[in-house]
Design a protein around this motif. Structure first.
Motif, mmCIF file in Angstrom:
data_model
loop_
_atom_site.group_PDB
_atom_site.id
_atom_site.type_symbol
_atom_site.label_atom_id
_atom_site.label_comp_id
_atom_site.label_asym_id
_atom_site.label_seq_id
_atom_site.Cartn_x
_atom_site.Cartn_y
_atom_site.Cartn_z
ATOM 1 N N GLY A 62 0.800 -1.221 0.000
ATOM 2 C CA GLY A 62 0.000 0.000 0.000
ATOM 3 C C GLY A 62 0.827 1.262 0.000
ATOM 4 N N LEU A 63 2.063 1.183 -0.503
ATOM 5 C CA LEU A 63 2.935 2.347 -0.602
ATOM 6 C C LEU A 63 2.695 3.044 -1.936
ATOM 7 N N ARG A 64 2.828 4.347 -1.948
ATOM 8 C CA ARG A 64 2.483 5.112 -3.137
ATOM 9 C C ARG A 64 3.553 5.094 -4.215
ATOM 10 N N SER A 65 4.765 4.691 -3.876
ATOM 11 C CA SER A 65 5.816 4.627 -4.879
ATOM 12 C C SER A 65 6.908 3.674 -4.434
ATOM 13 N N ARG A 66 7.650 3.153 -5.420
ATOM 14 C CA ARG A 66 8.795 2.298 -5.128
ATOM 15 C C ARG A 66 9.899 3.094 -4.441
ATOM 16 N N ALA A 67 9.881 4.430 -4.577
ATOM 17 C CA ALA A 67 10.906 5.266 -3.958
ATOM 18 C C ALA A 67 10.899 5.143 -2.440
ATOM 19 N N ALA A 68 9.784 4.687 -1.866
ATOM 20 C CA ALA A 68 9.721 4.508 -0.416
ATOM 21 C C ALA A 68 10.838 3.598 0.077
ATOM 22 N N PHE A 69 11.188 2.591 -0.713
ATOM 23 C CA PHE A 69 12.219 1.650 -0.296
ATOM 24 C C PHE A 69 13.599 2.301 -0.270
ATOM 25 N N LYS A 70 13.804 3.342 -1.084
ATOM 26 C CA LYS A 70 15.080 4.055 -1.051
ATOM 27 C C LYS A 70 15.259 4.743 0.298
ATOM 28 N N LEU A 71 14.208 5.419 0.757
ATOM 29 C CA LEU A 71 14.305 6.103 2.044
ATOM 30 C C LEU A 71 14.425 5.101 3.182
ATOM 31 N N MET A 72 13.715 3.985 3.109
ATOM 32 C CA MET A 72 13.849 2.958 4.149
ATOM 33 C C MET A 72 15.301 2.509 4.282
ATOM 34 N N GLU A 73 15.941 2.254 3.136
ATOM 35 C CA GLU A 73 17.328 1.781 3.178
ATOM 36 C C GLU A 73 18.267 2.871 3.702
ATOM 37 N N LEU A 74 18.074 4.103 3.258
ATOM 38 C CA LEU A 74 18.916 5.192 3.744
ATOM 39 C C LEU A 74 18.737 5.400 5.247
ATOM 40 N N ASP A 75 17.498 5.266 5.717
ATOM 41 C CA ASP A 75 17.241 5.405 7.151
ATOM 42 C C ASP A 75 17.870 4.260 7.938
ATOM 43 N N ASP A 76 17.762 3.050 7.429
ATOM 44 C CA ASP A 76 18.380 1.905 8.108
ATOM 45 C C ASP A 76 19.894 2.091 8.222
ATOM 46 N N ARG A 77 20.482 2.696 7.205
ATOM 47 C CA ARG A 77 21.937 2.841 7.169
ATOM 48 C C ARG A 77 22.418 4.036 7.992
ATOM 49 N N TYR A 78 21.683 5.157 7.937
ATOM 50 C CA TYR A 78 22.169 6.389 8.539
ATOM 51 C C TYR A 78 21.307 6.899 9.697
ATOM 52 N N HIS A 79 20.246 6.183 10.036
ATOM 53 C CA HIS A 79 19.416 6.515 11.204
ATOM 54 C C HIS A 79 18.911 7.959 11.134
ATOM 55 N N LEU A 80 18.216 8.261 10.048
ATOM 56 C CA LEU A 80 17.698 9.601 9.826
ATOM 57 C C LEU A 80 16.414 9.876 10.593
ATOM 58 N N LEU A 81 15.608 8.839 10.814
ATOM 59 C CA LEU A 81 14.266 9.003 11.373
ATOM 60 C C LEU A 81 14.156 8.381 12.752
ATOM 61 N N ARG A 82 13.424 9.062 13.621
ATOM 62 C CA ARG A 82 13.118 8.521 14.945
ATOM 63 C C ARG A 82 11.876 9.242 15.458
ATOM 64 N N PRO A 83 11.222 8.692 16.456
ATOM 65 C CA PRO A 83 9.986 9.303 16.963
ATOM 66 C C PRO A 83 10.186 10.747 17.393
ATOM 67 N N GLY A 84 9.184 11.580 17.056
ATOM 68 C CA GLY A 84 9.161 12.950 17.527
ATOM 69 C C GLY A 84 9.873 13.973 16.664
ATOM 70 N N LEU A 85 10.429 13.562 15.526
ATOM 71 C CA LEU A 85 11.156 14.517 14.692
ATOM 72 C C LEU A 85 10.208 15.437 13.925
ATOM 73 N N ARG A 86 10.742 16.601 13.587
ATOM 74 C CA ARG A 86 10.049 17.539 12.716
ATOM 75 C C ARG A 86 10.738 17.467 11.358
#
Length: 252
Positions: A62-86
């Motif tokens: 139910g993702l709107r684009s395949r590009a979602a997987f790019k951000l998932m991988e970048l986040d897994d590698r560089y820890h860009l996202l966490r709860p409470g961010l703006r």
């Protein structure tokens, strides 16, 4: 929303053709015939989409684009996202990256933070995010984004891309112009310690822009996610540990 392993192109089942009981992955390729009114190039694009495992997996989740997987991988590698961010998402339509940000910052479960996405193209609302339809290159866009976010950002994302011409140097310059504008905005809105992730083309980030990032951030790297098509020249520059804007910088 866990990141997937690269989806397999092989399928199950057997084939009785020529007495063989082994399924050849090539037998599973969907082929599109050139139909009336469809050009050869559009037929090739459609065939690639139909056989792209990331497209299939995005549809399944139910993702709107395949590009979602790019951000998932970048986040897994560089820890860009966490709860409470703006977070600000530039060039957000159709919303694949915004979906990942909302999920991983736990906005839907009341985890705090705020997500604002912007694109010149119309895109449907995403629960937990503020979805703006506006030209980021317009003079009033930075003020609109800053006001909507209501404070400094912890992360600025940009998956913006200009229409390609097929001329590699021209396409590179167009993408770099977007990257430079995105970084100018990031400098104005990032909180100390914030991060920036932006699409550029292979050949890397232009020297002057990269030098600015390195002066203002503790770490700057380039990465090409597995979900980025091998033939695509796109890579991503990730700048972390923002030190704060330097208004005395002569390059500004």
């Amino acid at each position: 929303m866990p990141s997937p392993k690269p989806p397999s192109r092989r399928g199950g089942g057997t084939s009785s053709r020529s007495g063989s009981h082994a399924t050849d992955a090539r037998d599973l390729t969907v082929r599109v015939r050139t139909a009336r009114g469809r050009t050869t190039s559009s037929t090739q694009w459609l065939q690639r989409q139909l056989n792209d495992p990331y497209v299939q997996e995005a549809r399944r989740r139910g993702l709107r684009s395949r590009a979602a997987f790019k951000l998932m991988e970048l986040d897994d590698r560089y820890h860009l996202l966490r709860p409470g961010l703006r977070v600000v998402d530039l060039g957000a339509a159709p919303g694949g990256w915004t979906q990942v940000v909302v999920e991983r910052t736990r906005l839907q479960s009341g985890g705090g933070g705020r997500v604002v996405g912007i694109d010149i193209l119309p895109w449907d609302e995403i629960p937990g995010a503020c979805c703006l339809v506006h030209d980021f290159m317009a003079d009033d866009a930075p003020a609109l984004l800053t006001g909507t976010l209501g404070g400094p950002a912890d992360l600025v994302l940009s998956d913006m891309a200009a229409p390609t011409t097929g001329h590699r140097k021209t396409d590179h310059l167009r993408v770099m112009a977007l990257a430079e504008t995105a970084w100018d905005f990031a400098e104005s809105i990032l909180a100390p310690g914030g991060a920036f992730c932006c699409k550029v083309f292979q050949g890397g980030t232009e020297g002057e822009l990269l030098a600015r990032m390195k002066r203002l951030c503790t770490q700057v790297r380039h990465a090409k996610p597995a979900a980025s098509r091998p033939e695509s020249p796109e890579v991503y520059v990730i700048a972390q540990g923002f030190r704060g804007r330097d208004d005395t910088d002569p390059s500004r």
